[in-house]
Design a protein around this motif. Structure first.
Motif, short mmCIF file in Angstrom:
data_model
loop_
_atom_site.label_atom_id
_atom_site.label_comp_id
_atom_site.label_asym_id
_atom_site.label_seq_id
_atom_site.Cartn_x
_atom_site.Cartn_y
_atom_site.Cartn_z
N VAL A 272 0.87 -1.18 0.00
CA VAL A 272 0.00 0.00 0.00
C VAL A 272 0.91 1.23 0.00
O VAL A 272 1.85 1.30 0.79
N ALA A 273 0.62 2.18 -0.89
CA ALA A 273 1.45 3.39 -0.99
C ALA A 273 0.65 4.62 -0.66
O ALA A 273 -0.41 4.87 -1.25
N LEU A 274 1.14 5.40 0.31
CA LEU A 274 0.59 6.72 0.59
C LEU A 274 1.41 7.73 -0.19
O LEU A 274 2.64 7.66 -0.22
N LEU A 275 0.72 8.69 -0.83
CA LEU A 275 1.38 9.61 -1.75
C LEU A 275 1.16 11.06 -1.32
O LEU A 275 0.08 11.42 -0.85
N VAL A 276 2.19 11.86 -1.51
CA VAL A 276 2.12 13.27 -1.15
C VAL A 276 2.35 14.12 -2.39
O VAL A 276 3.31 13.92 -3.13
N SER A 277 1.45 15.07 -2.63
CA SER A 277 1.58 16.00 -3.75
C SER A 277 1.88 17.38 -3.20
O SER A 277 1.08 17.94 -2.45
N ALA A 278 3.05 17.92 -3.54
CA ALA A 278 3.45 19.25 -3.06
C ALA A 278 4.41 19.84 -4.07
O ALA A 278 5.58 19.47 -4.12
N HIS A 279 3.92 20.77 -4.88
CA HIS A 279 4.74 21.34 -5.95
C HIS A 279 4.77 22.86 -5.85
O HIS A 279 3.75 23.51 -5.64
N ASP A 280 5.97 23.40 -6.00
CA ASP A 280 6.14 24.85 -6.04
C ASP A 280 7.51 25.14 -6.64
O ASP A 280 8.48 24.42 -6.37
N ASP A 281 7.58 26.16 -7.48
CA ASP A 281 8.85 26.49 -8.13
C ASP A 281 9.85 27.13 -7.17
O ASP A 281 11.04 27.23 -7.50
N ARG A 282 9.39 27.58 -6.02
CA ARG A 282 10.31 28.19 -5.06
C ARG A 282 10.90 27.11 -4.15
O ARG A 282 10.17 26.45 -3.42
N PRO A 283 12.22 26.92 -4.19
CA PRO A 283 12.85 25.83 -3.44
C PRO A 283 12.68 25.93 -1.92
O PRO A 283 12.76 24.92 -1.23
N TYR A 284 12.45 27.14 -1.43
CA TYR A 284 12.26 27.30 0.01
C TYR A 284 10.82 27.06 0.45
O TYR A 284 10.53 26.92 1.63
N ILE A 285 9.91 26.99 -0.52
CA ILE A 285 8.50 26.76 -0.21
C ILE A 285 8.13 25.29 -0.36
O ILE A 285 7.35 24.75 0.44
N GLN A 286 8.68 24.63 -1.36
CA GLN A 286 8.26 23.25 -1.65
C GLN A 286 8.41 22.31 -0.46
O GLN A 286 7.49 21.53 -0.17
N PRO A 287 9.52 22.34 0.31
CA PRO A 287 9.62 21.46 1.48
C PRO A 287 8.54 21.74 2.53
O PRO A 287 8.06 20.81 3.20
N LEU A 288 8.17 23.00 2.66
CA LEU A 288 7.13 23.35 3.63
C LEU A 288 5.79 22.76 3.22
O LEU A 288 5.03 22.27 4.07
N LEU A 289 5.51 22.79 1.92
CA LEU A 289 4.26 22.22 1.42
C LEU A 289 4.25 20.71 1.61
O LEU A 289 3.23 20.13 1.99
N TYR A 290 5.39 20.08 1.35
CA TYR A 290 5.47 18.62 1.50
C TYR A 290 5.22 18.21 2.94
O TYR A 290 4.44 17.30 3.22
N GLN A 291 5.89 18.88 3.86
CA GLN A 291 5.74 18.53 5.28
C GLN A 291 4.32 18.75 5.76
O GLN A 291 3.77 17.94 6.53
N SER A 292 3.71 19.84 5.31
CA SER A 292 2.33 20.14 5.73
C SER A 292 1.36 19.10 5.18
O SER A 292 0.50 18.59 5.91
N ALA A 293 1.48 18.78 3.88
CA ALA A 293 0.58 17.80 3.27
C ALA A 293 0.78 16.42 3.87
O ALA A 293 -0.19 15.68 4.09
N LEU A 294 2.04 16.05 4.14
CA LEU A 294 2.33 14.75 4.74
C LEU A 294 1.72 14.66 6.13
O LEU A 294 1.12 13.64 6.50
#
Length: 285
Positions: A228-250
């Motif tokens: 079973v795979a849990l998937l996270v979608s978090a995309h942003d062109d700003r490198p300092y924003i994308q990790p924040l989106l990933y962590q929040s969505a996860l």
């Protein structure tokens, strides 16, 4: 919903031909405007009717409608300076950086919800509950992923589901050497490419254990191994924003699984309340 998000969300339920079309669009979205349906079919070696059926299955009237929708979705990123364009748009709309971040996080969480159907979340919750009652739950994450693995392991313990948590793949491999059919391994790996984690996953499956992975919504070897795979979608062109989106969505995704575990069994719910009370007593002066 963005057409690219919709394609990502439905890809796993598509036929082999449909997945080829989906992967081409996801990987070459900016080039799609230059392709007619016949040119796209020729590039993939399929019939034009297959391309048309693909677009209609997604709910579009036809290929031109899909192409226009994709082009509209990536318009800001098309110039290669999406961060600047987005900043200007926010300024024009009077939106502060803080409010913009909240909006981006909400969008990432919504996309993540769409690509993880309720059946998948239920399957993960049931697998964790089953392993907690008849076997063991092993958990691993490296770097920033270990933060989420450690936190989730603590939450499981509050529900009476103890887990064997480790941030070292070598030590985890030693721990899972005694794993069996009733056990579960939960692997956190944002990119899903770490060789050591893939080796541990294969070894665990050889032991007849179940493997659940948490990765980005990309094709990666770790996800391919998962039961079973849990998937996270978090995309942003700003490198300092994308990790924040990933962590929040996860975190939102893990919270959803935790709530299912809390509400799925009265005994676990009572165990949680009792443990929270003990923790509070320990924290009181």
């Amino acid at each position: 919903m963005s057409p690219l998000v919709k394609i990502r969300a439905e890809r796993d339920q598509m036929s082999a031909v449909e997945r080829r079309v989906a992967d081409f669009i996801l990987e070459n979205a900016q080039l799609l405007r230059d392709y007619s349906s016949q040119q796209l079919a020729n590039a993939l070696g399929i019939s034009q009717s297959s391309v048309v059926k693909f677009t209609q299955k997604l709910g579009f009237k036809g290929y031109p409608d899909l192409k226009y929708s994709v082009g509209e979705a990536i318009a800001r990123a098309d110039n290669g300076d999406a961060a600047q364009v987005d900043a200007q748009a926010r300024a024009a709309e009077g939106e502060s950086d803080g409010r913009s971040l909240w909006r981006c996080k909400s969008e990432a969480e919504e996309e993540t919800r769409l690509i993880n159907p309720d059946d998948t979340l239920q399957a993960v919750a049931q697998a964790l509950a089953s392993a907690g009652s008849t076997g063991k739950v092993f958990m691993v994450g490296l770097g920033d992923d270990d933060i989420h693995a450690r936190s989730f392991a603590l939450r499981l313990s509050l529900l009476g589901i103890p887990s064997v948590h480790n941030a070292d793949p070598a030590r985890l491999a030693a721990s899972v050497s005694a794993a069996g059919a009733g056990d579960l391994l939960l692997v956190f790996s944002e990119q899903g490419h770490h060789p050591a984690l893939c080796k541990v996953g294969r070894f665990f499956k050889e032991q007849q254990g179940r493997l659940v992975t948490v990765t980005r919504h990309t094709s990666n070897p770790l996800r391919a191994l998962a039961d079973v795979a849990l998937l996270v979608s978090a995309h942003d062109d700003r490198p300092y924003i994308q990790p924040l989106l990933y962590q929040s969505a996860l975190q939102h995704l893990l919270d959803s699984v935790f709530v299912l575990l809390c509400e799925g069994d009265e005994q676990r719910h009572l165990q949680l309340l009792a443990n929270l009370e003990r923790v509070q007593q320990m924290l009181e002066p």
